[in-house]
Enzyme design. Structure first.
Site, mmCIF file in Angstrom:
data_model
loop_
_atom_site.group_PDB
_atom_site.id
_atom_site.type_symbol
_atom_site.label_atom_id
_atom_site.label_comp_id
_atom_site.label_asym_id
_atom_site.label_seq_id
_atom_site.Cartn_x
_atom_site.Cartn_y
_atom_site.Cartn_z
ATOM 1 N N GLY A 103 79.208 62.103 -75.267
ATOM 2 C CA GLY A 103 79.473 63.002 -74.136
ATOM 3 C C GLY A 103 80.668 62.552 -73.301
ATOM 4 N N SER A 120 71.239 69.778 -69.155
ATOM 5 C CA SER A 120 70.817 68.917 -70.261
ATOM 6 C C SER A 120 69.321 68.640 -70.199
ATOM 7 C CB SER A 120 71.521 67.572 -70.161
ATOM 8 O OG SER A 120 72.885 67.788 -70.068
ATOM 9 N N CYS A 165 66.676 70.507 -70.803
ATOM 10 C CA CYS A 165 65.776 71.486 -70.185
ATOM 11 C C CYS A 165 65.323 72.536 -71.191
ATOM 12 C CB CYS A 165 66.464 72.181 -69.019
ATOM 13 S SG CYS A 165 66.693 71.095 -67.617
ATOM 14 N N GLY A 166 65.467 72.230 -72.479
ATOM 15 C CA GLY A 166 64.951 73.146 -73.494
ATOM 16 C C GLY A 166 65.996 74.063 -74.099
ATOM 17 N N THR A 225 68.398 73.429 -76.558
ATOM 18 C CA THR A 225 68.421 73.361 -78.025
ATOM 19 C C THR A 225 67.096 73.842 -78.613
ATOM 20 O OG1 THR A 225 69.972 71.531 -77.919
ATOM 21 C CG2 THR A 225 68.841 71.838 -80.004
ATOM 22 N N ASP A 257 75.291 74.586 -77.715
ATOM 23 C CA ASP A 257 75.761 73.891 -76.509
ATOM 24 C C ASP A 257 76.885 74.590 -75.737
ATOM 25 O OD1 ASP A 257 75.440 71.716 -74.744
ATOM 26 O OD2 ASP A 257 77.113 70.641 -75.636
ATOM 27 N N ASN A 277 67.792 59.418 -74.045
ATOM 28 C CA ASN A 277 68.907 60.309 -74.385
ATOM 29 C C ASN A 277 69.402 60.052 -75.818
ATOM 30 O OD1 ASN A 277 70.752 62.383 -73.729
ATOM 31 N ND2 ASN A 277 72.339 60.909 -73.146
ATOM 32 N N ALA A 278 68.543 59.438 -76.656
ATOM 33 C CA ALA A 278 68.912 59.214 -78.068
ATOM 34 C C ALA A 278 69.155 60.569 -78.736
ATOM 35 C CB ALA A 278 67.797 58.465 -78.778
ATOM 36 N N ARG A 297 64.807 72.984 -64.985
ATOM 37 C CA ARG A 297 63.567 72.206 -64.983
ATOM 38 C C ARG A 297 63.011 72.311 -63.569
ATOM 39 N NH1 ARG A 297 61.490 67.675 -68.036
ATOM 40 N NH2 ARG A 297 63.020 68.178 -69.630
HETATM 41 C C1 SPV Z 1 74.613 67.583 -72.506
HETATM 42 O O1 SPV Z 1 74.290 66.566 -71.871
HETATM 43 O O2 SPV Z 1 74.656 68.709 -71.985
HETATM 44 C C2 SPV Z 1 74.947 67.472 -73.928
HETATM 45 C C3 SPV Z 1 75.212 66.166 -74.460
HETATM 46 O O3 SPV Z 1 75.089 68.461 -74.583
HETATM 47 S S1 SPV Z 1 76.703 65.553 -73.894
HETATM 48 O O4 SPV Z 1 77.584 65.434 -75.019
HETATM 49 O O5 SPV Z 1 76.413 64.261 -73.310
HETATM 50 O O6 SPV Z 1 77.261 66.437 -72.911
HETATM 51 MN MN MN Z 2 75.323 70.170 -73.262
#
Ligand code: SPV
Ligand code: MN
Length: 619
Positions: free
Chosen positions: A220, A268, A270-271, A273, A287, A382-383, A415
């Site tokens: 990220g 991120s 919050c459901g 995906t 995303d 966050n794995a 959330r």
């Molecule tokens: C998010 O956190 O919204 C993601 C992962 O999709 S990241 O690449 O860390 O942004």
């Molecule tokens: Mn994202």
């Protein structure tokens, strides 16, 4: 040695050959950072399979990744304290005449000075990988192009899984406009993790469409085309009249087999995906989406071709489609999980967890503590997993369509333990933009560094990536449908409502029902109940859907528990959100008028029916 001579010295014949067809601008960009970062060698990647293989193998050879039991699978570990997006050290480089109210920024000259010092000779002893990529299907009117320079084979490998190669575009067109990314993981420790995270910086330079990222590996922060590109794309979209959003794109299938496309923005974890991955529907992307207008309608494309998803709670029962993709042969990177005997384990995988192995802290055994005395979990919250969408059985047939897919509905979800009902529809576009999208709040999670469980304002789930003034961003959304015939319906969802004992009341699969209800709504196949916050489902429609989809009885008591309007909490939310907007300049007047109207509606209902109002009172 300067310019092209420097490239001649550091590239092999094959890479040199690939450079020869590129524009002056691309070559100058590469040369500038080769001079500064001083890599031992440079690898220029084209769109071929061999070049992708080369990078994948480099990552294994340099131990940035390790191979796992299933063929094509590998593991990567980010450092112990490099497990999420670093918001504090992500800054916009701005000049004194440039105002970016409320966004994290630093004087441009100062920032450039700092970053150049950090980057000086940073790639000594390493190879620089040069990648040419596309955001969106290559050759489409939606597409934006990018060049990424990185010294991390893991970052380059992730980029290959997640984005479409576009070397051919740069080879064919010498005037292609492109985003530029420069990344260095910096000095590495014995686990091949970035060592100097106290000097981790992610600096965004709008004036040159360039982002610098240094002393970090977490995707990220480093994968240029992901959240770094989103920040640049929001500005480009603002200039050109389209939207760059933190959204999935999915199809919800109607009874007649028709596919209805929805986009959805959720902060991120919050459901997001898991919504676009539900059984029975199909996924375009999970995303980032670009939305454009054509012929009086809105179309969307997935900017990516892969998923960098949270692995926690991916198990056979709750996420069967991802589980299947993660258990078959083929390219997949597992990051920040536990490895024992070449098998990856993570939180909520439904298996017995080994008590030892290797994880993001190095060699791990249960009870291991970090330097602050905190216990190190076997797998980070966050794995993640990195796979291509094509490896999923629910990949949508239109995912590569250069024209995009027609958007019928837009969903926003946060959330929220006590305010929003599980699903509701706005009265119209502007009401949705203001009272749902621009009022989105979410309790914090592990996807960014910092405390979890705090309620944070996060408009359009895009606040972390916002790069234009907040009022302009909202105005762009309000204006977006001005020349549209039938604007998409807008919905709010909340999977995290809790009862008075603090327990979640929604089941993991209930979102399948909410999605089908939204599909029925966009096709005007069911009615709804008009409440002060918007339109909510009727009990009979949900009862039918719960039975059909989940074989569950959805009683009237369940319905009342889920869908009663919580007046005080909704009023408090309006107050919080209004206060935030009062703190900014140039917020469109509609924001305040729509929030005020909503407040009056809720107060009137509260006076009439009490604080917790069952849906039948509104019939
Ligand atoms: C998010 O956190 O919204 C993601 C992962 O999709 S990241 O690449 O860390 O942004
Ligand atoms: Mn994202």
């Amino acid at each position: 040695m300067v310019g092209i001579d420097l490239l001649k010295e550091k590239c092999n014949a094959n890479s040199l050959d690939k450079i020869s067809g590129l524009s002056r601008e691309v070559i100058d960009f590469i040369v500038k950072y080769v001079e500064l970062c001083n890599p031992d060698s440079i690898f220029i990647r084209d769109d071929s399979k061999e070049d992708a293989e080369y990078i994948k193998n480099k990552s294994l050879e340099l131990k940035e990744e390790g191979s796992l039991k299933i063929s094509g699978h590998s593991v990567h570990f980010d450092g112990l304290h490099d497990q999420a997006r670093d918001k504090e050290n992500t800054k916009f480089l701005i000049t004194p005449d440039f105002k970016l109210e409320g966004l994290n920024s630093i004087d441009r000259d100062k920032g450039i000075g700092e970053i150049e010092l950090l980057l000086k000779d940073i790639m000594k002893g390493k190879e620089m990988y040069v990648l040419f990529m596309g955001l969106g299907p290559v050759g489409s009117e939606f597409s934006v192009y990018a060049v990424q320079l990185t010294d991390s084979a893991y970052v380059a490998h992730s980029e290959d899984i997640l984005y479409r190669g576009a070397y051919r575009v740069f080879e064919d067109n010498t005037d292609v406009d492109f985003f530029k990314y420069l990344h260095s993981a910096g000095e590495l420790d014995e686990n091949q993790a970035s060592k100097n995270i106290d000097r981790r910086r992610i600096y965004v330079d709008f004036s040159k469409d360039t982002v610098y990222s240094v002393n970090t590996q977490y995707a990220g922060n480093t994968v240029g085309l992901k959240k770094l590109a989103l920040r640049l794309a929001i500005r480009k979209a603002d200039r050109e009249g389209w939207l760059a959003e933190h959204m999935f794109v999915m199809a919800v299938h109607g009874e007649d087999g028709e596919k209805n496309y929805f986009t959805g923005a959720y902060p991120s974890s919050c459901g997001k995906t898991s919504t676009c991955m539900v059984e029975g529907e199909s996924i375009v992307g999970d995303d980032i989406a670009y939305l454009k207008k054509r012929g009086g309608a809105i179309y969307a494309v997935n900017v990516e071709r892969g998923i960098f998803g949270i692995i926690r709670d991916v198990n056979e029962d709750d996420a069967p489609l991802i589980w299947e993709a993660l258990n078959k042969e083929g390219e997949a990177i597992f990051s920040n999980i536990l490895v024992n005997d070449k098998i990856p384990y993570w939180d909520g995988d439904g298996r017995i967890t080994p008590t030892e192995g290797n994880n993001f802290s190095g060699s791990w055994c249960s009870g291991k503590i970090d330097e602050f005395g905190s216990e190190i979990p076997f797998s980070h919250a966050n794995a993640r997993y990195t796979i291509r969408i094509e490896s999923l059985n629910n990949a949508d047939s239109e995912k590569e369509n250069p024209e995009g897919v027609l958007v019928k509905g837009i969903i926003y979800g946060g959330r929220d333990s006590n305010t929003w009902v599980p699903v509701f529809e706005s009265f119209n576009w502007a009401h949705g933009v203001v009272s749902i999208a621009a009022s989105l709040e979410s309790e914090t999670t592990a996807a960014t560094l910092g405390k979890t469980g705090e309620r944070k304002f996060n408009l359009m789930a895009n606040l972390d990536f916002l790069s234009i003034p907040i009022g302009k961003y909202i105005k762009n959304h309000l204006d977006f449908v001005k020349d549209i015939g039938d604007s998409p319906a807008m919905f709010g969802v909340n999977y995290f409502l809790r009862n008075e004992h603090g327990e979640y009341i929604s089941g993991m699969h209930d979102k399948r029902v909410w999605l089908k209800w939204m599909e029925l709504r966009v096709n005007k196949k069911v009615g709804a109940i008009s409440t002060p916050i918007g339109n909510i489902p009727k009990h009979k429609d949900l009862e039918k859907l719960f039975k059909e989809l989940l074989n569950k009885d959805f009683s009237l008591d369940d319905y009342n528990m889920f869908f009663s309007i919580r007046c005080s909490q909704n009023l408090e939310k309006i107050e919080r959100v209004s206060n935030i907007y009062h703190g900014f300049k140039e917020i469109p007047a509609e924001v305040f008028s729509i929030l005020n109207e909503q407040e009056s509606r809720i107060r009137e209902a509260q006076n009439k029916f009490g604080d917790l109002i069952a849906p039948d009172k509104f019939i």
